[in-house]
Design a protein around this motif. Structure first.
Motif, PDB file in Angstrom:
ATOM      1  N   VAL A 183      35.158  64.797  41.545  1.00  0.00           N
ATOM      2  CA  VAL A 183      35.819  65.468  40.431  1.00  0.00           C
ATOM      3  C   VAL A 183      35.782  64.504  39.246  1.00  0.00           C
ATOM      4  CG1 VAL A 183      37.934  66.625  39.644  1.00  0.00           C
ATOM      5  CG2 VAL A 183      37.333  66.651  42.082  1.00  0.00           C
ATOM      6  N   PRO A 184      34.686  64.504  38.471  1.00  0.00           N
ATOM      7  CA  PRO A 184      34.528  63.522  37.393  1.00  0.00           C
ATOM      8  C   PRO A 184      35.707  63.440  36.428  1.00  0.00           C
ATOM      9  CG  PRO A 184      32.490  64.718  37.721  1.00  0.00           C
ATOM     10  CD  PRO A 184      33.526  65.381  38.587  1.00  0.00           C
ATOM     11  N   GLN A 185      36.345  64.550  36.116  1.00  0.00           N
ATOM     12  CA  GLN A 185      37.469  64.521  35.183  1.00  0.00           C
ATOM     13  C   GLN A 185      38.699  63.814  35.754  1.00  0.00           C
ATOM     14  OE1 GLN A 185      35.918  67.205  36.362  1.00  0.00           O
ATOM     15  NE2 GLN A 185      37.313  68.849  36.851  1.00  0.00           N
ATOM     16  N   ALA A 186      38.716  63.538  37.060  1.00  0.00           N
ATOM     17  CA  ALA A 186      39.842  62.831  37.683  1.00  0.00           C
ATOM     18  C   ALA A 186      39.593  61.323  37.772  1.00  0.00           C
ATOM     19  CB  ALA A 186      40.094  63.392  39.087  1.00  0.00           C
ATOM     20  N   GLU A 187      38.430  60.864  37.343  1.00  0.00           N
ATOM     21  CA  GLU A 187      38.076  59.452  37.462  1.00  0.00           C
ATOM     22  C   GLU A 187      38.713  58.622  36.358  1.00  0.00           C
ATOM     23  OE1 GLU A 187      33.812  59.438  37.303  1.00  0.00           O
ATOM     24  OE2 GLU A 187      33.614  60.348  39.276  1.00  0.00           O
ATOM     25  N   CYS A 202      39.726  58.176  42.007  1.00  0.00           N
ATOM     26  CA  CYS A 202      38.834  59.329  42.067  1.00  0.00           C
ATOM     27  C   CYS A 202      39.446  60.366  42.993  1.00  0.00           C
ATOM     28  CB  CYS A 202      37.434  58.919  42.524  1.00  0.00           C
ATOM     29  SG  CYS A 202      37.322  58.269  44.201  1.00  0.00           S
ATOM     30  N   LYS A 203      38.867  61.547  42.970  1.00  0.00           N
ATOM     31  CA  LYS A 203      39.351  62.650  43.801  1.00  0.00           C
ATOM     32  C   LYS A 203      38.168  63.184  44.594  1.00  0.00           C
ATOM     33  CE  LYS A 203      42.565  65.148  42.035  1.00  0.00           C
ATOM     34  NZ  LYS A 203      43.444  66.162  41.412  1.00  0.00           N
ATOM     35  N   VAL A 208      39.612  53.204  44.697  1.00  0.00           N
ATOM     36  CA  VAL A 208      38.533  52.372  45.231  1.00  0.00           C
ATOM     37  C   VAL A 208      38.565  51.078  44.430  1.00  0.00           C
ATOM     38  CG1 VAL A 208      36.070  52.222  45.718  1.00  0.00           C
ATOM     39  CG2 VAL A 208      37.231  54.448  45.829  1.00  0.00           C
ATOM     40  N   VAL A 209      39.095  50.021  45.057  1.00  0.00           N
ATOM     41  CA  VAL A 209      39.394  48.785  44.332  1.00  0.00           C
ATOM     42  C   VAL A 209      38.857  47.557  45.066  1.00  0.00           C
ATOM     43  CG1 VAL A 209      41.482  49.777  43.296  1.00  0.00           C
ATOM     44  CG2 VAL A 209      41.649  48.557  45.460  1.00  0.00           C
ATOM     45  N   PRO A 210      38.624  46.478  44.325  1.00  0.00           N
ATOM     46  CA  PRO A 210      38.215  45.231  44.972  1.00  0.00           C
ATOM     47  C   PRO A 210      39.378  44.644  45.786  1.00  0.00           C
ATOM     48  CG  PRO A 210      37.878  45.127  42.582  1.00  0.00           C
ATOM     49  CD  PRO A 210      38.646  46.370  42.869  1.00  0.00           C
ATOM     50  N   GLU A 211      39.055  43.960  46.876  1.00  0.00           N
ATOM     51  CA  GLU A 211      40.083  43.300  47.683  1.00  0.00           C
ATOM     52  C   GLU A 211      40.918  42.332  46.853  1.00  0.00           C
ATOM     53  OE1 GLU A 211      37.931  41.324  50.815  1.00  0.00           O
ATOM     54  OE2 GLU A 211      37.880  43.132  52.060  1.00  0.00           O
ATOM     55  N   ASN A 212      40.295  41.710  45.858  1.00  0.00           N
ATOM     56  CA  ASN A 212      40.977  40.710  45.039  1.00  0.00           C
ATOM     57  C   ASN A 212      41.476  41.297  43.716  1.00  0.00           C
ATOM     58  OD1 ASN A 212      38.417  41.031  43.925  1.00  0.00           O
ATOM     59  ND2 ASN A 212      38.253  38.884  43.309  1.00  0.00           N
ATOM     60  N   MET A 213      41.926  42.538  43.728  1.00  0.00           N
ATOM     61  CA  MET A 213      42.370  43.214  42.510  1.00  0.00           C
ATOM     62  C   MET A 213      43.483  42.441  41.809  1.00  0.00           C
ATOM     63  SD  MET A 213      41.624  45.844  40.757  1.00  0.00           S
ATOM     64  CE  MET A 213      42.265  46.804  39.423  1.00  0.00           C
ATOM     65  N   GLY A 214      44.434  41.912  42.568  1.00  0.00           N
ATOM     66  CA  GLY A 214      45.530  41.137  41.977  1.00  0.00           C
ATOM     67  C   GLY A 214      45.015  39.940  41.195  1.00  0.00           C
ATOM     68  N   GLU A 215      44.048  39.256  41.773  1.00  0.00           N
ATOM     69  CA  GLU A 215      43.433  38.100  41.108  1.00  0.00           C
ATOM     70  C   GLU A 215      42.681  38.533  39.849  1.00  0.00           C
ATOM     71  OE1 GLU A 215      39.521  35.499  42.045  1.00  0.00           O
ATOM     72  OE2 GLU A 215      40.966  35.659  43.703  1.00  0.00           O
ATOM     73  N   MET A 247      41.201  49.787  31.801  1.00  0.00           N
ATOM     74  CA  MET A 247      41.498  51.083  31.198  1.00  0.00           C
ATOM     75  C   MET A 247      40.253  51.769  30.626  1.00  0.00           C
ATOM     76  SD  MET A 247      44.577  51.811  31.833  1.00  0.00           S
ATOM     77  CE  MET A 247      44.834  53.207  30.755  1.00  0.00           C
ATOM     78  N   GLN A 248      39.193  51.020  30.401  1.00  0.00           N
ATOM     79  CA  GLN A 248      37.945  51.587  29.884  1.00  0.00           C
ATOM     80  C   GLN A 248      37.009  52.049  31.006  1.00  0.00           C
ATOM     81  OE1 GLN A 248      37.590  52.120  26.581  1.00  0.00           O
ATOM     82  NE2 GLN A 248      39.699  51.376  26.569  1.00  0.00           N
ATOM     83  N   MET A 249      37.349  51.713  32.242  1.00  0.00           N
ATOM     84  CA  MET A 249      36.471  52.015  33.373  1.00  0.00           C
ATOM     85  C   MET A 249      36.871  53.304  34.075  1.00  0.00           C
ATOM     86  SD  MET A 249      36.049  48.343  35.270  1.00  0.00           S
ATOM     87  CE  MET A 249      36.510  46.866  34.375  1.00  0.00           C
ATOM     88  N   LYS A 250      35.909  53.917  34.676  1.00  0.00           N
ATOM     89  CA  LYS A 250      36.144  54.981  35.648  1.00  0.00           C
ATOM     90  C   LYS A 250      36.032  54.301  37.013  1.00  0.00           C
ATOM     91  CE  LYS A 250      34.754  58.731  32.690  1.00  0.00           C
ATOM     92  NZ  LYS A 250      35.634  59.860  32.830  1.00  0.00           N
ATOM     93  N   LYS A 251      34.804  54.100  37.493  1.00  0.00           N
ATOM     94  CA  LYS A 251      34.592  53.278  38.694  1.00  0.00           C
ATOM     95  C   LYS A 251      34.791  51.828  38.255  1.00  0.00           C
ATOM     96  CE  LYS A 251      30.435  52.288  39.937  1.00  0.00           C
ATOM     97  NZ  LYS A 251      29.054  52.371  40.461  1.00  0.00           N
ATOM     98  N   LEU A 252      35.507  51.055  39.075  1.00  0.00           N
ATOM     99  CA  LEU A 252      35.707  49.652  38.732  1.00  0.00           C
ATOM    100  C   LEU A 252      34.433  48.853  38.936  1.00  0.00           C
ATOM    101  CD1 LEU A 252      39.274  48.952  40.169  1.00  0.00           C
ATOM    102  CD2 LEU A 252      38.620  49.650  37.852  1.00  0.00           C
ATOM    103  N   VAL A 253      34.137  48.014  37.963  1.00  0.00           N
ATOM    104  CA  VAL A 253      32.982  47.130  38.019  1.00  0.00           C
ATOM    105  C   VAL A 253      33.523  45.705  37.946  1.00  0.00           C
ATOM    106  CG1 VAL A 253      30.822  46.445  36.916  1.00  0.00           C
ATOM    107  CG2 VAL A 253      31.509  48.867  36.948  1.00  0.00           C
ATOM    108  N   ILE A 254      33.439  44.997  39.036  1.00  0.00           N
ATOM    109  CA  ILE A 254      34.033  43.661  39.144  1.00  0.00           C
ATOM    110  C   ILE A 254      33.563  42.746  38.009  1.00  0.00           C
ATOM    111  CG2 ILE A 254      34.193  41.596  40.589  1.00  0.00           C
ATOM    112  CD1 ILE A 254      33.963  43.536  43.050  1.00  0.00           C
ATOM    113  N   ALA A 255      32.289  42.769  37.688  1.00  0.00           N
ATOM    114  CA  ALA A 255      31.725  41.881  36.664  1.00  0.00           C
ATOM    115  C   ALA A 255      32.310  42.170  35.271  1.00  0.00           C
ATOM    116  CB  ALA A 255      30.209  42.020  36.635  1.00  0.00           C
ATOM    117  N   ASP A 256      32.908  43.348  35.066  1.00  0.00           N
ATOM    118  CA  ASP A 256      33.441  43.709  33.751  1.00  0.00           C
ATOM    119  C   ASP A 256      34.900  43.308  33.551  1.00  0.00           C
ATOM    120  OD1 ASP A 256      30.964  44.720  33.190  1.00  0.00           O
ATOM    121  OD2 ASP A 256      31.556  46.823  33.387  1.00  0.00           O
ATOM    122  N   PHE A 257      35.480  42.627  34.513  1.00  0.00           N
ATOM    123  CA  PHE A 257      36.864  42.179  34.349  1.00  0.00           C
ATOM    124  C   PHE A 257      36.864  40.941  33.529  1.00  0.00           C
ATOM    125  CE2 PHE A 257      37.972  45.297  37.475  1.00  0.00           C
ATOM    126  CZ  PHE A 257      39.277  45.623  37.152  1.00  0.00           C
TER     127      PHE A 257
END
Length: 153
Positions: A105-109, A114-115, A124-131, A143-153
């Motif tokens: 459901v792209p509009q839920a991303e 995601c849905k 769907v998150v990285p294990e080290n999300m807190g870090e 806030m700019q991401m739909k799917k999380l991209v680790i390299a973009d943090f």
């Protein structure tokens, strides 16, 4: 050791289809047991359940070590974002895998949420999300991401 708290998921007549789908997505998954609706009123089937006669009532299943119960019922209740399941991923490849399988459901991303095709929400998150969230401007980047991209943090 038996799990003390088991999420129960209400499906609109398609619990078996949903469980089979989740079993195909998550490794180390299985069905533990299935209970069925009675076949007729003599066996206890209520009039409003006649369309469910003989179908799966409850499916006790496990996804990668987490037990769930799928309840096969009707359209009275729908999933919403008030409840979601978080999938901790070891790397970007695993994030990409689960995102591809679960997001339909792209509009839920948004921000790693995601849905799936059954309406269930996933994070769907990285294990080290807190870090990662401790990095400079991490929240703004997320806030700019739909799917999380680790390299973009």
């Amino acid at each position: 050791m038996q799990q003390k708290i088991t999420p129960n998921l209400w499906f609109d007549g398609n619990a078996k289809e949903a469980v089979d789908y989740y079993l195909s997505v998550f490794p180390h998954s299985s069905i533990h047991s299935t209970a069925y609706y009675p076949k007729n009123t003599e066996e206890g089937l209520a009039d409003f359940q006649k369309n469910m006669a003989g179908k799966e009532l409850m499916i006790d299943f496990e996804l990668n070590g987490q037990r769930f119960m799928a309840i096969n019922a009707g359209p009275e209740f729908k999933f919403n974002e008030a409840v979601s399941f978080s999938v901790a991923c070891k790397d970007q490849q695993e994030i990409d895998y689960y995102w591809e399988k679960l997001s339909s459901v792209p509009q839920a991303e948004q921000c790693g949420w995601c849905k799936d095709r059954f309406g269930l929400s996933w994070q769907v998150v990285p294990e080290n999300m807190g870090e990662l969230m401790q990095r400079h401007n991490a929240y703004a980047h997320m806030m700019q991401m739909k799917k999380l991209v680790i390299a973009d943090f």
